[in-house]
Design a protein around this motif. Sequence first.
Motif, PDB file in Angstrom:
ATOM      1  N   THR A   4       0.790  -0.894   0.094  1.00 35.00           N
ATOM      2  CA  THR A   4       0.302  -0.094  -0.119  1.00 35.00           C
ATOM      3  C   THR A   4       0.804   1.201  -0.153  1.00 35.00           C
ATOM      4  O   THR A   4       0.171   2.323  -1.115  1.00 35.00           O
ATOM      5  N   VAL A   5       2.217   1.486   0.100  1.00 40.73           N
ATOM      6  CA  VAL A   5       2.886   2.375   0.889  1.00 40.73           C
ATOM      7  C   VAL A   5       3.808   2.503  -0.315  1.00 40.73           C
ATOM      8  O   VAL A   5       3.730   4.080  -0.742  1.00 40.73           O
ATOM      9  N   LEU A   6       4.180   1.286  -1.167  1.00 35.97           N
ATOM     10  CA  LEU A   6       4.502   1.370  -2.190  1.00 35.97           C
ATOM     11  C   LEU A   6       3.985   2.316  -3.425  1.00 35.97           C
ATOM     12  O   LEU A   6       4.069   3.446  -4.427  1.00 35.97           O
ATOM     13  N   LEU A   7       2.838   2.219  -3.287  1.00 35.00           N
ATOM     14  CA  LEU A   7       1.044   2.357  -4.495  1.00 35.00           C
ATOM     15  C   LEU A   7       0.533   3.524  -4.360  1.00 35.00           C
ATOM     16  O   LEU A   7       1.012   4.382  -5.065  1.00 35.00           O
ATOM     17  N   LEU A   9       3.387   5.493  -2.973  1.00 28.76           N
ATOM     18  CA  LEU A   9       4.491   6.242  -3.172  1.00 28.76           C
ATOM     19  C   LEU A   9       4.613   7.219  -4.614  1.00 28.76           C
ATOM     20  O   LEU A   9       4.881   7.295  -5.370  1.00 28.76           O
ATOM     21  N   ALA A  10       3.890   6.121  -5.310  1.00 29.87           N
ATOM     22  CA  ALA A  10       3.902   5.439  -6.983  1.00 29.87           C
ATOM     23  C   ALA A  10       3.004   6.684  -7.946  1.00 29.87           C
ATOM     24  O   ALA A  10       3.656   7.645  -8.418  1.00 29.87           O
ATOM     25  N   ALA A  11       2.060   6.514  -6.990  1.00 30.45           N
ATOM     26  CA  ALA A  11       1.327   7.354  -6.993  1.00 30.45           C
ATOM     27  C   ALA A  11       1.238   9.083  -7.509  1.00 30.45           C
ATOM     28  O   ALA A  11       1.157   9.711  -8.021  1.00 30.45           O
ATOM     29  N   ALA A  12       1.912   9.004  -5.570  1.00 30.91           N
ATOM     30  CA  ALA A  12       2.334  10.575  -5.747  1.00 30.91           C
ATOM     31  C   ALA A  12       3.187  11.087  -7.060  1.00 30.91           C
ATOM     32  O   ALA A  12       3.599  12.602  -7.391  1.00 30.91           O
ATOM     33  N   GLY A  13       4.149  10.107  -7.544  1.00 30.33           N
ATOM     34  CA  GLY A  13       5.806  10.246  -7.778  1.00 30.33           C
ATOM     35  C   GLY A  13       4.686  10.896  -9.690  1.00 30.33           C
ATOM     36  O   GLY A  13       5.090  12.212  -9.964  1.00 30.33           O
ATOM     37  N   LEU A  14       3.829  10.254  -9.647  1.00 27.26           N
ATOM     38  CA  LEU A  14       2.603  10.558 -11.055  1.00 27.26           C
ATOM     39  C   LEU A  14       2.412  11.567 -10.978  1.00 27.26           C
ATOM     40  O   LEU A  14       2.107  12.224 -12.190  1.00 27.26           O
ATOM     41  N   VAL A  15       1.139  11.555  -9.774  1.00 23.53           N
ATOM     42  CA  VAL A  15       0.653  13.591  -9.351  1.00 23.53           C
ATOM     43  C   VAL A  15       1.996  14.236  -9.699  1.00 23.53           C
ATOM     44  O   VAL A  15       1.208  15.324 -10.563  1.00 23.53           O
ATOM     45  N   GLY A  16       2.113  14.449  -9.038  1.00 30.17           N
ATOM     46  CA  GLY A  16       3.412  15.260  -8.763  1.00 30.17           C
ATOM     47  C   GLY A  16       4.581  15.527 -10.389  1.00 30.17           C
ATOM     48  O   GLY A  16       4.622  16.686 -10.106  1.00 30.17           O
ATOM     49  N   VAL A  17       4.729  14.468 -10.811  1.00 25.17           N
ATOM     50  CA  VAL A  17       5.216  15.316 -12.849  1.00 25.17           C
ATOM     51  C   VAL A  17       3.974  15.557 -13.144  1.00 25.17           C
ATOM     52  O   VAL A  17       4.526  16.549 -14.124  1.00 25.17           O
ATOM     53  N   GLY A  18       3.013  14.876 -13.431  1.00 28.39           N
ATOM     54  CA  GLY A  18       1.595  15.219 -14.287  1.00 28.39           C
ATOM     55  C   GLY A  18       1.398  16.591 -13.848  1.00 28.39           C
ATOM     56  O   GLY A  18       1.096  17.404 -14.468  1.00 28.39           O
ATOM     57  N   PHE A  19       1.145  17.413 -12.236  1.00 29.85           N
ATOM     58  CA  PHE A  19       1.312  18.727 -11.841  1.00 29.85           C
ATOM     59  C   PHE A  19       2.140  20.126 -12.763  1.00 29.85           C
ATOM     60  O   PHE A  19       1.693  20.666 -13.642  1.00 29.85           O
ATOM     61  N   ILE A  57      -3.593  11.122 -13.898  1.00 32.27           N
ATOM     62  CA  ILE A  57      -4.529  10.205 -14.284  1.00 32.27           C
ATOM     63  C   ILE A  57      -4.678   8.606 -13.605  1.00 32.27           C
ATOM     64  O   ILE A  57      -5.050   7.755 -12.949  1.00 32.27           O
ATOM     65  N   GLY A  58      -2.544   8.268 -13.978  1.00 28.84           N
ATOM     66  CA  GLY A  58      -2.319   6.629 -13.642  1.00 28.84           C
ATOM     67  C   GLY A  58      -1.899   7.016 -12.447  1.00 28.84           C
ATOM     68  O   GLY A  58      -2.009   6.488 -11.917  1.00 28.84           O
ATOM     69  N   GLY A  59      -1.601   8.349 -11.789  1.00 30.63           N
ATOM     70  CA  GLY A  59      -1.177   8.867 -10.321  1.00 30.63           C
ATOM     71  C   GLY A  59      -2.363   8.488  -9.183  1.00 30.63           C
ATOM     72  O   GLY A  59      -2.438   7.008  -8.508  1.00 30.63           O
ATOM     73  N   GLN A  60      -3.789   8.992  -9.758  1.00 28.37           N
ATOM     74  CA  GLN A  60      -5.082   8.038  -9.385  1.00 28.37           C
ATOM     75  C   GLN A  60      -4.956   7.216  -9.294  1.00 28.37           C
ATOM     76  O   GLN A  60      -6.047   6.435  -8.362  1.00 28.37           O
ATOM     77  N   ILE A  61      -5.348   6.458 -10.458  1.00 27.01           N
ATOM     78  CA  ILE A  61      -5.420   5.544 -10.700  1.00 27.01           C
ATOM     79  C   ILE A  61      -4.712   3.971  -9.299  1.00 27.01           C
ATOM     80  O   ILE A  61      -4.976   3.077  -8.943  1.00 27.01           O
ATOM     81  N   LEU A  62      -3.988   4.655 -10.038  1.00 32.12           N
ATOM     82  CA  LEU A  62      -2.714   3.714  -8.308  1.00 32.12           C
ATOM     83  C   LEU A  62      -3.062   4.184  -7.191  1.00 32.12           C
ATOM     84  O   LEU A  62      -3.252   3.070  -6.064  1.00 32.12           O
ATOM     85  N   ALA A  66      -4.814   2.036  -3.622  1.00 32.45           N
ATOM     86  CA  ALA A  66      -4.254   1.824  -2.159  1.00 32.45           C
ATOM     87  C   ALA A  66      -4.559   1.791  -1.271  1.00 32.45           C
ATOM     88  O   ALA A  66      -5.500   1.236  -0.665  1.00 32.45           O
ATOM     89  N   LEU A  67      -6.377   3.099  -2.148  1.00 34.94           N
ATOM     90  CA  LEU A  67      -7.186   3.021  -0.871  1.00 34.94           C
ATOM     91  C   LEU A  67      -8.067   2.045  -0.859  1.00 34.94           C
ATOM     92  O   LEU A  67      -9.077   1.871  -0.566  1.00 34.94           O
ATOM     93  N   GLN A  68      -7.938   0.780  -1.856  1.00 34.91           N
ATOM     94  CA  GLN A  68      -8.769  -0.270  -2.127  1.00 34.91           C
ATOM     95  C   GLN A  68      -8.057  -1.245  -0.757  1.00 34.91           C
ATOM     96  O   GLN A  68      -9.012  -2.163  -0.222  1.00 34.91           O
ATOM     97  N   ASP A  69      -7.477  -1.167  -0.100  1.00 28.18           N
ATOM     98  CA  ASP A  69      -6.849  -2.516   0.647  1.00 28.18           C
ATOM     99  C   ASP A  69      -5.980  -1.293   1.943  1.00 28.18           C
ATOM    100  O   ASP A  69      -5.996  -1.392   2.760  1.00 28.18           O
ATOM    101  N   ALA A  70      -6.356  -0.125   1.994  1.00 31.29           N
ATOM    102  CA  ALA A  70      -5.823   0.978   3.661  1.00 31.29           C
ATOM    103  C   ALA A  70      -6.895   1.973   3.539  1.00 31.29           C
ATOM    104  O   ALA A  70      -7.709   2.347   2.372  1.00 31.29           O
ATOM    105  N   ASP A  71      -7.145   2.593   4.807  1.00 28.88           N
ATOM    106  CA  ASP A  71      -7.809   3.715   5.015  1.00 28.88           C
ATOM    107  C   ASP A  71      -7.706   5.177   4.313  1.00 28.88           C
ATOM    108  O   ASP A  71      -5.988   5.543   3.644  1.00 28.88           O
ATOM    109  N   VAL A  72      -8.160   6.092   4.018  1.00 28.73           N
ATOM    110  CA  VAL A  72      -8.515   6.682   3.834  1.00 28.73           C
ATOM    111  C   VAL A  72      -7.039   7.649   4.726  1.00 28.73           C
ATOM    112  O   VAL A  72      -6.129   8.879   3.846  1.00 28.73           O
ATOM    113  N   ALA A  73      -7.458   8.520   5.577  1.00 28.01           N
ATOM    114  CA  ALA A  73      -6.528   9.200   6.654  1.00 28.01           C
ATOM    115  C   ALA A  73      -4.969   7.656   6.621  1.00 28.01           C
ATOM    116  O   ALA A  73      -3.977   8.380   7.000  1.00 28.01           O
ATOM    117  N   ARG A  74      -4.948   6.905   5.868  1.00 18.66           N
ATOM    118  CA  ARG A  74      -3.601   6.000   5.910  1.00 18.66           C
ATOM    119  C   ARG A  74      -2.912   6.317   4.788  1.00 18.66           C
ATOM    120  O   ARG A  74      -1.526   6.882   4.755  1.00 18.66           O
TER     121      ARG A  74
END
Length: 295
Positions: A4-7, A9-19, A57-62, A66-74
């Motif tokens: 979940t953490v890796l997913l 962080l990967a999502a954050a990386g793609l979102v950051g690049v996209g921004f 969008i790729g980051g949001q999918i990742l 991650a949200l599928q197996d973890a709480d939003v607050a996590r």
Amino acid sequence: MIATVLLALAAAGLVGVGFVAQQHAAYTEPLGAMLRLTLLLDLIRQPLWLGGLATMIGGQILGALALQDADVARVEPLLATSLIFALGVAAFLYKERLGRTEWLGALLVSGGVAVFLVSARPEGGGVPGPASVVWVAVLAVPAVAAVLVLVALRMGLSAKAMLLAGAAGTLYGLQDVLTRGSLLILSHGPEALFTSWQPYLIPAIATAGILLNQSAFDAAPLRVSLPATTAAEPISGIVLGVAILGEHLRVRPESLAGEVTGLIALVGGIVILGRSPFLSKSERGRDERPDARCR
């Protein structure tokens, strides 16, 4: 947990690049296009912006995985590291080394995330009934975003960009909560998902968030327009995760102290990173922009 953490962080990386890609494209648009759908219609014709959108969008999918197996607050605090990735991309593009300020900001962001997660230990949560009163919070978020937009219309460009970006961040937080809720509903079968209203609201919230974000990118460079989004999204998501989904955070005094300290460090790091000169490189060529004289 590690997956979940890796997913996230990967999502954050793609979102950051996209921004970064989206802001470089949006900052060339006329100021008169802000908050209008014509802004998105113009940006769609730019390959750089489309690439940035696809990456986001790729980051949001990742992030959804991650949200599928973890709480939003996590997951939300981990997504806030997107600013670190955006800064890294900017430093790479301009072939410059990160200084002490950037490393300090990155340390505060990552340390704040770690302290919050260790202290809060988010767990539990579920989807309330479709008629539950807690869903009123869904209406509250667009109302807050609308107030921020109305205030922004009366402000100068820098303040306008921060307020619009903050409004976008609050909507992104709501989008994450609705995504988590929809995934929990899906666990009861596709029929349950299709007959629920939550998934149908996600595209409208996402579109509004993108329009506000691109308007903020149009108004000011990354150092002004991005930090507010990065800070508002996790705060909004955590609050809504607790209020709507019933996620549990530790409330013992020492835990609360750690949670508050972690969030303060997170936001402080975001502010420091936002002041980095790498994120002001997008101001190059501002005098050649349409409506640049209005700045």
